[in-house]
Write a protein that holds these residues in place. Structure first.
Motif, short mmCIF file in Angstrom:
data_model
loop_
_atom_site.label_atom_id
_atom_site.label_comp_id
_atom_site.label_asym_id
_atom_site.label_seq_id
_atom_site.Cartn_x
_atom_site.Cartn_y
_atom_site.Cartn_z
N ASN A 156 5.32 -0.48 -3.56
CA ASN A 156 3.99 -0.06 -3.08
C ASN A 156 3.30 0.74 -4.17
O ASN A 156 3.95 1.28 -5.06
CB ASN A 156 4.15 0.87 -1.86
CG ASN A 156 4.58 0.13 -0.61
OD1 ASN A 156 3.95 -0.82 -0.19
ND2 ASN A 156 5.69 0.58 -0.02
N GLU A 182 0.82 -1.21 0.00
CA GLU A 182 0.00 0.00 0.00
C GLU A 182 0.87 1.28 0.00
O GLU A 182 1.00 1.94 -1.02
CB GLU A 182 -0.89 -0.05 1.25
CG GLU A 182 -1.86 1.08 1.36
CD GLU A 182 -2.69 0.93 2.64
OE1 GLU A 182 -3.41 -0.07 2.77
OE2 GLU A 182 -2.59 1.82 3.50
N ALA A 183 1.44 1.58 1.12
CA ALA A 183 2.21 2.82 1.25
C ALA A 183 3.23 2.67 2.37
O ALA A 183 3.02 1.90 3.31
CB ALA A 183 1.26 3.98 1.59
N PHE A 207 8.63 -1.93 3.20
CA PHE A 207 8.48 -3.10 4.05
C PHE A 207 9.75 -3.45 4.85
O PHE A 207 10.30 -4.53 4.73
CB PHE A 207 8.03 -4.32 3.22
CG PHE A 207 6.57 -4.27 2.87
CD1 PHE A 207 5.59 -4.59 3.81
CD2 PHE A 207 6.15 -3.90 1.60
CE1 PHE A 207 4.24 -4.53 3.49
CE2 PHE A 207 4.80 -3.84 1.27
CZ PHE A 207 3.83 -4.16 2.22
N HIS A 224 -2.80 -8.00 3.95
CA HIS A 224 -1.61 -7.21 4.24
C HIS A 224 -0.98 -7.75 5.53
O HIS A 224 -1.70 -8.05 6.49
CB HIS A 224 -2.02 -5.74 4.42
CG HIS A 224 -0.87 -4.81 4.39
ND1 HIS A 224 0.01 -4.71 5.45
CD2 HIS A 224 -0.44 -3.94 3.45
CE1 HIS A 224 0.93 -3.81 5.13
NE2 HIS A 224 0.67 -3.33 3.93
N GLU A 254 9.70 2.80 6.94
CA GLU A 254 10.03 2.84 5.50
C GLU A 254 10.40 4.25 5.07
O GLU A 254 11.32 4.46 4.28
CB GLU A 254 8.84 2.32 4.68
CG GLU A 254 8.55 0.84 4.83
CD GLU A 254 7.87 0.45 6.14
OE1 GLU A 254 7.29 1.36 6.78
OE2 GLU A 254 7.93 -0.74 6.52
N1 URA Z 1 2.96 -1.23 4.56
C1 URA Z 1 2.96 -1.16 3.21
O1 URA Z 1 1.94 -1.35 2.57
N2 URA Z 1 4.11 -0.89 2.62
C2 URA Z 1 5.24 -0.71 3.27
O2 URA Z 1 6.25 -0.47 2.64
C3 URA Z 1 5.22 -0.80 4.66
C4 URA Z 1 4.07 -1.05 5.30
#
Ligand code: URA
Length: 275
Positions: free
Chosen positions: A168, A123-124, A136, A246, A129
């Motif tokens: 992401n 996702e983000a 991640f 996730h 990160e």
């Molecule tokens: N969650 C995500 O979706 N991406 C990341 O890079 C870290 C946590």
């Protein structure tokens, strides 16, 4: 010597797989993650964060003297011109169409082996990160690594068959870690689609709602959609994509790990069928 290297790699893989199995066996009594009480107050905080980011965007536009460029078109043009992953990364670094960028420390592009057969799309970035500039790497990233290890994959591996490439759909940390909205994803989606086309993985693994919705056109939430396969566009036409939970969700809901395990087996089987 070769045997010694193989043995230590095998041992590390086995330990990682074992760690994942232990996690699969966890029940509520030994939940591996404390309940995140901050989740209970996240909604109003996230709304405030979104407002702050909107304000930053408005201020940026106030300084803009010419007609505002369509950010999706600008992203499309930049991404389409990139002929390699390095060029794509540079193009992204030069892109200012996402207001999320103003609140982030780093542009988090990718990690792992770009030649890997498996491309994982989350996702983000979160706080860790954002700090490290890699996707991640926090707690959910560590769980993701154990999940991948359970099916013999390691982002650090140089062998495309045993490595993973990780990115992401959003490259900047949203303030308060809120879920990015559709418009925010759409502004960056051309980069992700081009990223898939350039990396040419055999399989894409979408982790969580947001990538499943925007890349796989999921019409239901991840709880119903997980385990589904569908195609996402790639240079070669399309690439099979699988949706799963996730890892951040799995940390909060260890019971759901058994479904994630089924998805990982399905991923493994798909890779074997494509050999
Ligand atoms: N969650 C995500 O979706 N991406 C990341 O890079 C870290 C946590």
């Amino acid at each position: 010597m070769v045997d010694a290297i193989d043995d230590s790699q095998l041992r590390a893989d086995m330990l990682a797989a074992l760690a994942w199995q232990v996690e699969l066996g966890a029940d509520e009594a030994i939940a591996d993650a404390p309940t995140d009480r901050t989740q209970l107050t996240r909604a109003p905080k996230a709304a405030a964060a979104a407002k702050r980011q909107d304000r930053a965007q408005d201020q940026a536009q106030d300084h803009d003297t010419g007609p505002a460029e369509d950010p999706v078109r600008a992203a499309n043009d930049l991404a389409a011109n990139a002929q390699s992953i390095e060029q794509l990364r540079d193009a992204l670094l030069g892109y200012d169409g996402s207001p999320l960028k103003t609140g982030a420390r780093n542009t988090v592009f990718a990690d792992g082996n770009p030649a890997a057969e498996v491309m994982v799309i989350g996702e983000a970035p979160g706080r860790d990160e954002d700090r490290e500039g890699k996707p991640f790497v926090g707690r959910s990233g560590q769980l993701l690594d154990r999940m991948l290890a359970a099916i013999g994959l390691n982002r650090a591996s140089e062998d495309p068959a045993t490595s993973a490439y990780i990115t992401n759909v959003i490259f900047y940390r949203p303030l308060e870690n809120r879920t990015p909205d559709d418009a925010e994803v759409q502004k960056l989606l051309p980069f992700t689609l081009r990223h898939i086309a350039l990396a040419q993985p055999k399989v894409v693994l979408c982790v969580g709602n947001v990538p499943a919705k925007h890349l796989m056109q999921a019409k239901t939430g991840i709880t119903r959609f997980r385990g589904s396969w569908s195609d996402v566009p790639s240079a070669s036409g399309s690439v099979p994509a699988l949706a799963t939970f996730h890892p951040a969700y799995l940390l909060r809901q260890p019971d759901a790990k058994r479904f994630a395990w089924r998805d990982l087996i399905s991923l493994r089987e798909k890779l074997e069928s494509l050999q």
